[in-house]
Design a protein around this motif. Structure first.
Motif, PDB file in Angstrom:
ATOM      1  N   VAL A  47     -60.872  55.193  19.747  1.00 12.67           N
ATOM      2  CA  VAL A  47     -59.693  56.009  19.414  1.00 12.67           C
ATOM      3  C   VAL A  47     -58.448  55.129  19.538  1.00 12.67           C
ATOM      4  N   ARG A 371     -50.208  63.228  20.882  1.00 10.30           N
ATOM      5  CA  ARG A 371     -50.053  64.198  19.788  1.00 10.30           C
ATOM      6  C   ARG A 371     -48.666  63.989  19.212  1.00 10.30           C
ATOM      7  N   THR A 377     -51.988  63.129  12.188  1.00 11.28           N
ATOM      8  CA  THR A 377     -53.124  62.207  12.245  1.00 11.28           C
ATOM      9  C   THR A 377     -53.077  61.294  13.470  1.00 11.28           C
ATOM     10  N   GLU A 380     -56.019  60.878  15.734  1.00  9.69           N
ATOM     11  CA  GLU A 380     -57.187  61.414  15.015  1.00  9.69           C
ATOM     12  C   GLU A 380     -57.753  60.397  14.029  1.00  9.69           C
ATOM     13  N   ARG A 383     -61.311  59.581  15.502  1.00  7.73           N
ATOM     14  CA  ARG A 383     -62.061  60.762  15.923  1.00  7.73           C
ATOM     15  C   ARG A 383     -62.385  61.677  14.740  1.00  7.73           C
ATOM     16  N   ARG A 384     -61.383  61.854  13.859  1.00 12.30           N
ATOM     17  CA  ARG A 384     -61.613  62.751  12.729  1.00 12.30           C
ATOM     18  C   ARG A 384     -61.503  62.047  11.384  1.00 12.30           C
ATOM     19  N   TRP A 386     -58.931  60.665  10.027  1.00  9.11           N
ATOM     20  CA  TRP A 386     -57.711  61.059   9.310  1.00  9.11           C
ATOM     21  C   TRP A 386     -56.812  59.840   9.166  1.00  9.11           C
ATOM     22  N   HIS A 669     -50.530  70.461  12.920  1.00  8.18           N
ATOM     23  CA  HIS A 669     -51.908  69.976  13.075  1.00  8.18           C
ATOM     24  C   HIS A 669     -52.891  70.985  12.483  1.00  8.18           C
ATOM     25  N   GLY A 673     -55.400  70.146   9.497  1.00  4.21           N
ATOM     26  CA  GLY A 673     -56.848  70.259   9.705  1.00  4.21           C
ATOM     27  C   GLY A 673     -57.484  71.216   8.717  1.00  4.21           C
ATOM     28  N   TYR A 686     -65.892  65.384  14.222  1.00  8.38           N
ATOM     29  CA  TYR A 686     -65.206  65.237  15.513  1.00  8.38           C
ATOM     30  C   TYR A 686     -66.013  64.252  16.332  1.00  8.38           C
TER      31      TYR A 686
END
Ligand code: ADP
Ligand code: SF4
Length: 709
Positions: A47, A371, A377, A380, A383-384, A386, A669, A673, A686
């Motif tokens: 991350v 955040r 993003t 993220e 992790r995602r 993005w 967010h 998402g 995730y």
């Protein structure tokens, strides 16, 4: 550095892309992501690497870590921090340097010893300090109930050795710039300031003596680096600049003069977090300049500094006026990792400017990865999956209807459109922005309008979006459009609920003189004496009290919490909230509950001892429970269940505050998402990060188990 083509760059901005020599290394441009907390530790190395690597991809010429502890006696837990305690920690940092180097940028590591600031809650070693003086001793967030040990000469030697060992590991991990940290209350800073340094040996007393420890830290770092990496000094200058000096204009001038040629780079900043990382509500862009402006006149080494810079013109001015050589960015780089690249391409309009809300720093205070309100993003990337600027394209450009043009709706529409969906965005009001439109009109919050402005501008650049204001939508009109997907970003509303003594929402408080924030936005408050009662405890109650005070009202602010706008401690605003309310002569009542209001008299009671008090007021503004606006959602579900033709097979979704009321960051967010989830494969991704461990972890060497040194 991905692309260095400057053909599209505005001629005025080209100076920002000049390389800068920093000791033995060269920064490819002047965009320097200074060390900043990310909440990412050895627990989530991928991350972290992706988060930092994204900034290099976006053109930041130097990308730094956050604080990296050099020894277990610098243990900030429960706040997150990284470490280079032994060789087992090298591999996780190497992931970051590889991610940064991949794009041609330099990687910097902020080696750090927290001195008396850290409480070593996990390592249980005594905190170290020059003279046993505690830091922020009456500050609940920092209270550890352990006073620091005054360092003897063995401790000083030990810290120098830890810095040396961490430098060697940093080199092995691939870092190009290695920091000594003498700012923000940490160990080096405590040696510099006479309030913390009462020593009578060669490390205390005169300014020369007080700089000795920092000088030695720089020297061991340089010696160990052996020309393979540059050595940077990060230093807070606010308090030093306020101190008179016999030989220099101030002690800050003295310290910089005495160490002028010792580091390869000066990274200069303020002393306390609320000043250093000030919220835009109280601190303008470039607020550090009056403190750090002299540094470049005293040293010929390059200087980097920050100031929530988002405008390339301001950055150029800092360089041309000789304030800075490198433009430092922490928040600017979180909100838009591609800021440098956009300036390079002559697309400054496309910069997603930081709004200075400090939700990012609140993440660190919360002990979690970063955040960002503007950049959903952030954190993220791995992790995602993005990417802030790249979007997978749909092969079925279906029609998405977004109802509600607040932060959630705007973000959902923008991301869906960038993925190739056909988007219709409908807003009942005559302008875009939802709550941001209202709140940004309140004192200090004007910069927050950027949440709206950036997205409305970006949407206007796309050909596959139809945007309609003055368009209230109901189930019937939505069904007539027969979209493939519906996102209901219809927001939330403030209610008039009182809370019980256990702080649980109870019965509503009725009456013509009981108002909510929506009434404030619509200018419906009447009366001279107003009670603002705050169950929410983030910024809004305090801002409304300030706003009404500025309008000439006599304001009482009350809350069950221990402070006014208590959660703004997390966003570095709390001291300034008190200043602002003080300026408006707002009476502040804390640990107080509201029991009732007969239209003339508000009855309150102390939360703990029940003692009652009364305040004669003309009106009450309740900033309390917010409930989502879901009536349209319910109506649509009913229509679909009833077999309405336009809704068969249509996905009906709530996003943002309509799903779960929160801060603006949550709404953005959520919208983001939702839109990513429209693409098969992106929904539900995730990844779970894991530490990189050695098969047989080696112990960290603590010479003396009792003292750590
Ligand atoms: P969020 O923070 O989730 O984006 P906001 O409250 O900021 O929520 O924005 C919600 C927006 O939705 C407001 O601008 C509101 O006017 C709009 N809205 C709510 N209901 C409707 C509706 N039925 N038709 C069109 N717009 C609506
Ligand atoms: Fe800026 Fe707010 Fe994002 Fe932090 S969270 S980078 S202050 S927009």
């Amino acid at each position: 550095m991905g692309n260095r083509d400057l053909s599209l760059c505005h001629p005025q901005h080209r100076i920002l892309f000049e390389p800068v020599q920093i000791g033995p290394v060269v920064a490819p441009n002047r965009f320097y992501q200074v060390p900043h907390a990310s909440g990412m530790t050895e627990a989530n190395p991928r991350v972290r690497a992706s988060f930092r690597g994204m900034k290099a991809e976006g053109g930041w010429g130097v990308v730094s870590t956050g604080a990296v502890s050099i020894h277990p006696s610098s243990d900030d837990s429960p706040l997150p921090y990284a470490r280079l305690w032994n060789d087992a920690d090298i591999a996780s940092h190497a992931l970051t340097t590889e991610a940064v180097h991949r794009h041609g940028s330099l990687a910097a590591v902020e080696l750090w010893h927290g001195g008396a600031v850290v409480m070593n809650r996990t390592s249980r070693l005594p905190p170290l300090s020059p003279s046993g003086v505690p830091w922020a001793a009456t500050h609940v967030g920092f209270m550890g109930q352990q006073r620091p040990k005054p360092m003897d000469s063995r401790d000083i030697d030990a810290v120098l050795n830890w810095q040396r060992a961490a430098t060697r590991r940093a080199l092995d991990a691939g870092f190009d710039i290695i920091y000594v940290y003498a700012g923000m209350g940490y160990l080096g800073y405590e040696f510099l300031l006479p309030e913390y340094n009462w020593r009578t040996d060669g490390y205390g007393g005169s300014l020369e003596n007080r700089t000795r420890f920092v000088r030695e830290m720089l020297e061991v770092t340089r010696d160990e680096a052996g020309g393979r990496a540059a050595v940077a000094l990060r230093i807070s200058l606010e308090e030093l600049r306020a101190k008179a000096s016999d030989h220099y204009e101030s002690e800050a001038h003295g310290v910089v003069s005495l160490l002028s040629q010792v580091p390869d780079l000066w990274d200069v900043k303020m002393d306390s977090s609320p000043n250093d990382c000030g919220a835009s509500r109280f601190r303008p862009e470039g607020a550090h300049e009056p403190i750090i402006d002299f540094v470049r006149t005293v040293t010929d080494r390059p200087v980097v500094g920050v100031g929530r810079f988002t405008s390339p013109d301001t950055m150029v001015s800092q360089i041309k006026r000789g304030v800075l050589d490198l433009i430092g960015g922490a928040r600017a780089s979180i909100a838009d990792p591609f800021l440098p690249d956009k300036v390079r391409r002559g697309e400054s309009d496309a910069i997603r400017e930081c709004i200075g809300c400090n939700i990012c720093i609140a993440s660190w205070h919360d002990g979690v990865p970063v955040r960002c309100t503007q950049n959903a993003t952030a954190g993220e990337e791995w992790r995602r999956d993005w990417h802030p600027e790249q979007f997978r394209q749909t092969d079925k450009p279906e029609h998405l209807l977004v109802v509600g043009g607040g932060p959630a709706g705007l973000e959902a529409a923008l991301v869906a459109a960038r993925q190739g969906f056909q988007v219709t965005l409908a807003e009942q009001r005559s302008d875009w922005g939802g709550r941001v439109l209202d709140e940004s009109a309140l004192p200090g919050l004007g910069v927050w309008r950027r949440v709206r402005d950036y997205r409305v501008w970006a949407l206007s650049q796309l050909g596959n979006v139809a945007m309609y204001t003055d368009s209230p939508m109901d189930a019937e009109s939505i069904a007539d459009l027969a979209p493939d997907h519906i996102a209901l970003a219809t927001g939330a509303q403030w209610t008039r609920h009182l809370y019980s003594a256990l702080e649980i929402p109870d019965q509503p408080l009725d009456g013509p003189k009981v108002f909510t924030p929506e009434d404030v936005f619509a200018n419906r408050i009447s009366g001279e004496r107003i009670l603002v009662f705050d169950y929410d405890n983030y910024y809004l109650g305090g801002v409304i009290a300030e706003h009404l005070g500025r309008r000439g009202c006599n304001v009482v602010y009350a809350t069950p919490a221990g402070h006014a706008s208590a959660w703004t401690f997390m966003t570095n605003e709390l001291p300034y909230v008190y200043k602002a309310l003080g300026e408006q002569q707002v009476e502040i009542l804390t640990t107080t509950n509201l029991n009732g209001f007969d239209g003339e008299q508000a009855t309150l009671s102390n939360l703990f001892n029940g003692q009652t008090l009364e305040r004669p007021v003309d009106a009450i503004v309740l900033v309390g429970l917010r409930l989502p606006n879901t009536s349209l959602y319910q109506a649509l579900l009913q229509s679909r269940a009833g077999g309405h033709k336009g809704l068969q097979g249509t996905g009906i979704n709530l996003v943002g505050d309509a799903l779960a009321p929160g801060a603006i960051a949550h709404a953005v967010h959520s919208g983001h998402g939702f839109a990513r989830g429209l693409l098969e494969g992106d929904a539900g991704l995730y990844r779970r990060d894991e530490p990189i461990t050695l098969e047989d972890p080696q112990p960290v060497v603590i010479l003396n188990p009792a003292t750590g040194s």
